[in-house]
Design a protein around this motif. Structure first.
Motif, PDB file in Angstrom:
ATOM      1  N   THR A   8       0.835  -1.212   0.000  1.00 54.43           N
ATOM      2  CA  THR A   8       0.000   0.000   0.000  1.00 54.43           C
ATOM      3  C   THR A   8       0.864   1.253   0.000  1.00 54.43           C
ATOM      4  N   VAL A  11       2.820   1.642  -3.468  1.00 49.53           N
ATOM      5  CA  VAL A  11       1.947   2.045  -4.575  1.00 49.53           C
ATOM      6  C   VAL A  11       1.612   3.529  -4.475  1.00 49.53           C
ATOM      7  N   LEU A  12       1.229   3.979  -3.284  1.00 53.48           N
ATOM      8  CA  LEU A  12       0.895   5.393  -3.107  1.00 53.48           C
ATOM      9  C   LEU A  12       2.109   6.292  -3.332  1.00 53.48           C
ATOM     10  N   LEU A  14       4.817   5.661  -5.173  1.00 51.01           N
ATOM     11  CA  LEU A  14       5.201   5.676  -6.583  1.00 51.01           C
ATOM     12  C   LEU A  14       4.192   6.420  -7.445  1.00 51.01           C
ATOM     13  N   LEU A  15       2.955   6.563  -6.948  1.00 48.93           N
ATOM     14  CA  LEU A  15       1.960   7.361  -7.662  1.00 48.93           C
ATOM     15  C   LEU A  15       2.134   8.855  -7.421  1.00 48.93           C
ATOM     16  N   GLY A  16       3.114   9.196  -6.572  1.00 56.22           N
ATOM     17  CA  GLY A  16       3.409  10.603  -6.335  1.00 56.22           C
ATOM     18  C   GLY A  16       2.706  11.203  -5.135  1.00 56.22           C
ATOM     19  N   MET A  17       2.058  10.370  -4.319  1.00 53.73           N
ATOM     20  CA  MET A  17       1.414  10.877  -3.108  1.00 53.73           C
ATOM     21  C   MET A  17       2.475  11.336  -2.100  1.00 53.73           C
ATOM     22  N   SER A  22       1.162   8.723   2.460  1.00 48.35           N
ATOM     23  CA  SER A  22       1.269   7.314   2.073  1.00 48.35           C
ATOM     24  C   SER A  22       1.466   6.424   3.295  1.00 48.35           C
TER      25      SER A  22
END
Length: 426
Positions: A8, A11-12, A14-17, A22
């Motif tokens: 979790t 993923v967050l 690497l999505l730029g959060m 994150s």
């Protein structure tokens, strides 16, 4: 459950959060999956950051920012020029010397990269072009977390617990930092000689050296006072950071006279934003670490590692390979906060000196700051100078290779790291 939490977070991230966001979402997801009452989150967050040693992080940031606003860069460049003289690649070597001097008062690669890019790249560009100029600046800035004081080492020591002291971590970086500094100087000369860059600098004279020594002595007294006081036991790291802030204020207002009252809000705001981010990550990471503990992840990892190899050196190689990948995709503070509580106890089970492992861990992630795609120093230098990322990476690789060479030497010969701390009683 642990794998779900880690997935979790990654993923967050690497999505730029934002990293603190994150970690918070990963912690909530882990609590939900494990069936633990979410009410445990608030006291854990509070207890994680209710720590006196953590106050040293914003204080060291404030001290570094005050020194930069107080005109330290001008004196460091003049000091380096007086000693380097008229040699091939002289201005490049002046940048490395200035970076090492800046590292001894700031302890942060990002702040050093910003200061060096703003002040030295215009002059460097005239001699060497934009690519090599920014590569030198990025390499010099990366000395910041290695040569004490170091914000990264403070975070590591806090996350590792009582087996690692901040003073010991500081001292572990002195000898490797000097070796790396010497290698960078040699690299600058070799590249300048190979590319036939013109001679630069002014001839060395005794009068110039003595004059710049007198002017710069007050700057280098700060790390001597602060680090010497911490190592000598005169005060704690937090108290030492507070002494550094007071010293920087006196230096900026009364010695260089370049620090203004109007600069203070910006200094405090910069330190507050960075400290808040680090504090939020530490707070949420405490819950994630708690979830890892009840899931017995540290024990499972220890059994897995010992099943793969019983050799301490091969264990260090596995960690180095993992951190190489982590450093490419994850911001270093998040890596310290997530991974130190997992791997530091395992290193102790292998009988590895805690300071030796701590320094190698920090050094691995410092190299990651120069490694794409998430090398934060690369982004800072590109943002300030306008250089293309590909060109900067191409010019930085010799310095990255030198850093990996020093890392390997420290792995093979632990005495490079532990000799000085042992002599000082750590």
């Amino acid at each position: 459950m642990s794998l779900f939490v880690i997935a979790t977070f990654l993923v967050l991230a690497l999505l730029g959060m934002p990293l603190a966001f994150s970690l918070g979402v990963a912690a909530l997801a882990g609590l939900w999956l494990s069936g633990i009452d979410v009410a445990v989150l608030a006291p854990r967050l509070m207890n994680a950051v209710n720590s006196f040693p953590l106050m040293s992080i914003p204080l060291f940031m404030i001290a570094g920012e005050l020194m930069l606003k107080g005109g330290i860069m001008d004196r460091l460049v003049d000091f380096a020029n007086a000693f380097i003289g008229r040699v091939r690649g002289g201005l490049a070597q002046v940048t490395i010397v200035a970076g090492a001097g800046l590292a001894s008062v700031s302890g942060a690669a990002v702040a050093d990269a910003s200061a060096l890019s703003s002040t030295l790249v215009p002059s460097l560009r005239k001699q060497y072009g934009l690519g090599f100029s920014t590569g030198i600046v990025a390499a010099a800035a990366n000395l910041g977390p290695i040569i004490p004081p170091s914000g990264a080492m403070i975070v590591y020591a806090f996350m590792a617990g009582s087996s690692v002291s901040v003073g010991g971590m500081f001292m572990s970086g002195v000898v490797p930092g000097l070796i790396l500094f010497a290698l960078f100087m040699v690299l600058c000369w070799l590249i300048a000689w190979k590319r036939n860059y013109p001679l630069a600098g002014t001839p060395v004279t005794l009068s110039n050296i003595l004059r710049e020594l007198r002017r710069s002595l007050v700057i280098f007294l700060m790390p001597v006072l602060v680090i010497g006081g911490i190592v000598g036991g005169a005060f704690t790291p937090t108290e030492g950071a507070a002494v550094g802030v007071c010293y920087a204020l006196v230096l900026g207002f009364f010695v260089t006279r370049k620090l203004k009252l109007s600069d203070l809000p910006d200094v405090l705001l910069t330190a507050a934003k960075t400290s808040a981010l680090v504090g939020a990550m530490i707070a949420f990471a405490s819950t994630v670490t708690f979830l890892f503990t009840i899931d017995l992840l540290p024990m499972k990892l220890a059994d897995l590692m010992q099943g793969v190899t019983d050799s301490p050196f091969l264990f260090l190689c596995l960690i180095a390979a993992m951190l190489l990948v982590v450093g490419m995709f994850l911001e270093s503070n998040a890596a310290y906060i997530m991974l130190v509580p997992l791997f530091h106890p395992i290193a102790l089970q292998y009988g590895i000196d805690p300071l030796h492992f701590g320094f190698l861990f920090v050094f691995n992630l410092v190299i990651g700051m120069l490694t794409p795609p998430v090398g934060v120093v690369l982004f800072v230098v590109c943002g300030i100078t306008g250089v293309r990322m590909g060109e900067l990476v191409r010019e930085s690789w010799p310095f990255i290779a030198a850093m990996y060479a020093v890392l390997l030497a420290c792995m093979i010969f632990p005495g490079i790291v532990t000799w000085l701390p042992e002599r000082l009683g750590y």
